[in-house]
Design an enzyme around this catalytic site. Sequence first.
Site, PDB file in Angstrom:
ATOM      1  N   ASP A   1      16.812  16.880  -5.478  1.00 34.02           N
ATOM      2  CA  ASP A   1      18.048  16.966  -6.252  1.00 34.02           C
ATOM      3  C   ASP A   1      19.172  17.580  -5.417  1.00 34.02           C
ATOM      4  O   ASP A   1      18.967  17.963  -4.254  1.00 34.02           O
ATOM      5  CB  ASP A   1      17.768  17.801  -7.520  1.00 34.02           C
ATOM      6  CG  ASP A   1      18.521  17.273  -8.737  1.00 34.02           C
ATOM      7  OD1 ASP A   1      19.567  16.631  -8.562  1.00 34.02           O
ATOM      8  OD2 ASP A   1      18.062  17.538  -9.867  1.00 34.02           O
TER       9      ASP A   1
ATOM     10  N   GLU B   1      21.327  12.485  -5.605  1.00 37.98           N
ATOM     11  CA  GLU B   1      22.636  13.166  -5.543  1.00 37.98           C
ATOM     12  C   GLU B   1      23.671  12.433  -6.386  1.00 37.98           C
ATOM     13  O   GLU B   1      24.859  12.605  -6.192  1.00 37.98           O
ATOM     14  CB  GLU B   1      23.057  13.489  -4.109  1.00 37.98           C
ATOM     15  CG  GLU B   1      23.359  12.333  -3.206  1.00 37.98           C
ATOM     16  CD  GLU B   1      24.726  11.722  -3.450  1.00 37.98           C
ATOM     17  OE1 GLU B   1      24.734  10.688  -4.134  1.00 37.98           O
ATOM     18  OE2 GLU B   1      25.736  12.239  -2.941  1.00 37.98           O
ATOM     19  N   TRP B   2      23.179  11.651  -7.356  1.00 37.69           N
ATOM     20  CA  TRP B   2      23.979  11.087  -8.453  1.00 37.69           C
ATOM     21  C   TRP B   2      25.127  10.184  -7.984  1.00 37.69           C
ATOM     22  O   TRP B   2      26.102   9.968  -8.719  1.00 37.69           O
ATOM     23  CB  TRP B   2      24.544  12.202  -9.343  1.00 37.69           C
ATOM     24  CG  TRP B   2      23.672  13.413  -9.437  1.00 37.69           C
ATOM     25  CD1 TRP B   2      22.392  13.422  -9.901  1.00 37.69           C
ATOM     26  CD2 TRP B   2      23.980  14.752  -9.047  1.00 37.69           C
ATOM     27  NE1 TRP B   2      21.881  14.691  -9.826  1.00 37.69           N
ATOM     28  CE2 TRP B   2      22.831  15.528  -9.313  1.00 37.69           C
ATOM     29  CE3 TRP B   2      25.110  15.371  -8.508  1.00 37.69           C
ATOM     30  CZ2 TRP B   2      22.785  16.899  -9.048  1.00 37.69           C
ATOM     31  CZ3 TRP B   2      25.068  16.736  -8.239  1.00 37.69           C
ATOM     32  CH2 TRP B   2      23.912  17.473  -8.510  1.00 37.69           C
ATOM     33  N   GLY B   3      25.065   9.691  -6.768  1.00 36.99           N
ATOM     34  CA  GLY B   3      26.124   8.800  -6.301  1.00 36.99           C
ATOM     35  C   GLY B   3      27.375   9.524  -5.850  1.00 36.99           C
ATOM     36  O   GLY B   3      28.374   8.893  -5.500  1.00 36.99           O
TER      37      GLY B   3
ATOM     38  N   ASP C   1      22.984  11.592 -15.160  1.00 37.84           N
ATOM     39  CA  ASP C   1      21.836  11.422 -16.046  1.00 37.84           C
ATOM     40  C   ASP C   1      22.230  10.572 -17.254  1.00 37.84           C
ATOM     41  O   ASP C   1      23.260  10.811 -17.885  1.00 37.84           O
ATOM     42  CB  ASP C   1      21.334  12.787 -16.520  1.00 37.84           C
ATOM     43  CG  ASP C   1      20.926  13.675 -15.350  1.00 37.84           C
ATOM     44  OD1 ASP C   1      21.026  13.232 -14.191  1.00 37.84           O
ATOM     45  OD2 ASP C   1      20.517  14.822 -15.602  1.00 37.84           O
TER      46      ASP C   1
HETATM   47  C1  GLA Z   1      19.708  16.602 -12.381  1.00 40.73           C
HETATM   48  C2  GLA Z   1      19.004  15.269 -12.178  1.00 40.73           C
HETATM   49  C3  GLA Z   1      18.029  15.020 -13.307  1.00 40.73           C
HETATM   50  C4  GLA Z   1      17.039  16.158 -13.396  1.00 40.73           C
HETATM   51  C5  GLA Z   1      17.794  17.456 -13.571  1.00 40.73           C
HETATM   52  C6  GLA Z   1      16.921  18.672 -13.522  1.00 40.73           C
HETATM   53  O1  GLA Z   1      20.537  16.572 -13.483  1.00 40.73           O
HETATM   54  O2  GLA Z   1      19.947  14.244 -12.113  1.00 40.73           O
HETATM   55  O3  GLA Z   1      17.352  13.793 -13.108  1.00 40.73           O
HETATM   56  O4  GLA Z   1      16.245  16.193 -12.237  1.00 40.73           O
HETATM   57  O5  GLA Z   1      18.756  17.613 -12.529  1.00 40.73           O
HETATM   58  O6  GLA Z   1      17.718  19.788 -13.719  1.00 40.73           O
END
Ligand code: GLA
Length: 543
Positions: A176, A215-217, A241
Site C-alpha cells: 500500500d 498506490e491508487w493510480g 477503494d
Molecule cells: C487502502 C487500500 C485498500 C486497503 C486499505 C487498508 O485504502 O486502497 O485496498 O488495503 O488501504 O487500510
Amino acid sequence: MPTEVSRAAIALAALASLSFAQPHQNYAEIKPAAIPGAPMGWNSWNSFANLIDSKIAVEQAQALVDSGMKAAGYQYVVIDEGWWKGARDGAGNIVVDPRQWPALKPGQRAGDMSNLAQYIHSLGLKAGIYTDAGRSGCSFAGPDIGPKYPGTGSEGHYDQDFLQFAKWGFDYVKVDWCGGAAEKRIGAVQYAEVAHAIEKAEKATGHGIYFSICEWGSQKPWNWAPGVGGIVSDIWRTGGDIVAPVVEEAKDEAHLKRMATLKNVLTAFDAGIHPEAQHTGYYNDLDMMVIGMRGMRENWDRVHMGLWAVSSAPLMVGADLTRLPKSSLAMLTNPEVLAVHNDPAGVQAIKVAEPAPGLQVWAKPLAKPGERAVVLLNRTASPAAISVTWAELGLASAPAQVRDLFAKRNAGRFDAVYTVTVPAQDLAMLTVSGQEKGAAFYSAAGDTELIGGNKALSFRDVRSRKGATFVRVIYSSRARATVVGRLSVNAARSTGVAFPPTGGETRALTLYLLLRGENLPNNLEFSAPCGDEIALEGISVSP
Ligand code: GLA
C-alpha cells in the site's frame, strides 16, 4: 486465413542493416506465449477491515474451497491491513500479536505467521499478506476501526520484511501507499526497490512472491509499473477503494450506513482503462470486488463481473464468503466468463462504440484467431437495444458465431451485426467468433536477436490507419526464465514487456499500442537485457 503481408524494413540499430522477409507461416495462428494470468482470490479488507485474525482467515479459506470457488480458479487468500500493529523486535523483525495469530496445530508457536500460510497451503490455496511502502502505513494514516498504529510500513526494512514474508511462506504481497504518500515519495522509485527486495527474497528462499502494487493510480502507475524493478509479473491499482469496508460486526452508524453501489463500481472501471499498459502478465487492478456485498443486486453483480472479466482484471473478492448470496457465487464462478478473464492474450478491453450516452460496447481480441470478447453495457435506467458490428470488432465481413455467456446460449450466426436488448443497469457478455481481417506483418528478418547493452531492435516504419491498435509480437526464446525487456513507441512512451520462455518455439504476445494514426510512420524499439536467447520474428498490426 490470408495474412496480408507488408514487406517492411527493420533495422538492427547495432548493425544498421536493412532486411526484408516473407513470413514463413500464418502468423495469426501462432500460439500465445504462456503469460501469468491476473490473480484470483479473496482479500479481507472489504468485509473485515482491521478486525482480520486467524479465525476469520481460516474460515474464509475454508469457504473458498467449500463454495467451489477454488475449483473455479480462485486461489489466493490475502490478509490486508490489521494483521500487524507495527511492532518489531530489537533486530527489526516484525512481531505480531500471538492471540490474533495462535498456533493452528500442535508443535506450532503462537505469533508465527507461518501457521496461517501453512494452513492455507494445506487447502491447496496460496497465501497473501500486506504492507506499506512507507514507514507508517494506512493503520497510522486513518485506520477504519481501532487506534492508529505507527510503524506499520516496510520502509527501511524492505529486504528484511520480504525475506520474512517468503520464509513464512506467503506467495503474494500487497504493498500500500499511505506512508509513501505521506512522505511524498516517488512511487516508481519505492516500488522498484520493493521489487528488488522481492527478487532477493526469492533468490534466498526459492519461494516466489507475487507483487501487488496499491498506490491508487495517484502517480499514474500504468506508466511505470509494468516490469518495475525488473519484475516478471505484477498488478497495480488504478484508483481508490470502491467501498469503505462494510463490516457486519461493526455496529456504529458509519459502518451501518455503508454499502456498495453500481456507481462506485463503474467509477473504478472507468478509472482503470489503461490498455496500453496491460500485456505480457502485467495488469491494471480495478480494486477488490464488491460482488455479493451489502447494497449490491443481481444485475449490478453481473455488470461488475462482466466488466472485470472482460478487462482480465485481478478478481480479488472482498465479500464475506460464508454469507455469499447464491446468485453472486454463480456469477463469480461462471466458467465461460472466467475463460474470457483467463484468456491467454491477457489484454484489457477497449471501448469500441458508444451508440448513445450510457450505452457502450467494450471488446478485446481473444487469443484464438477471429475471436472477440464483447460486453454490451447499459448504464442507463431503462432497457435498451445495443448493437455491435463486426467492423467495430476488427473482424472481416463474414458470418460470425455469437454466444451469450451469462445466458449460456448460442445466439446464432450473424453476417455483420448483433443486437440484443439489455435491461437497465445490466450487461450482456458475448464471444463473437468470426474471421480475422488481414493484419499488416512487419518482419524482423536476418539477425534478429535482441542484444544487451544499448543495442536494440527497431521497427521504424509501422503504420496504422486508426492509430492505437492491438499488435502481436512474434518471438521465440531459449532462455530458461522470463526475460523482462522494454518497448518504446515513437521514443515517447516505454513499457516493460515480459518475454516468457518458449523452449525455442515461436509464440505470440499481444499488446495494445498507442500508435500514431493516418498511416503515419511509427518507430517501435525493443530492447532486452539478454544475449541471443530471444529472437524477434516480427510484429503484426491489427488494421
Ligand atoms: C487502502 C487500500 C485498500 C486497503 C486499505 C487498508 O485504502 O486502497 O485496498 O488495503 O488501504 O487500510
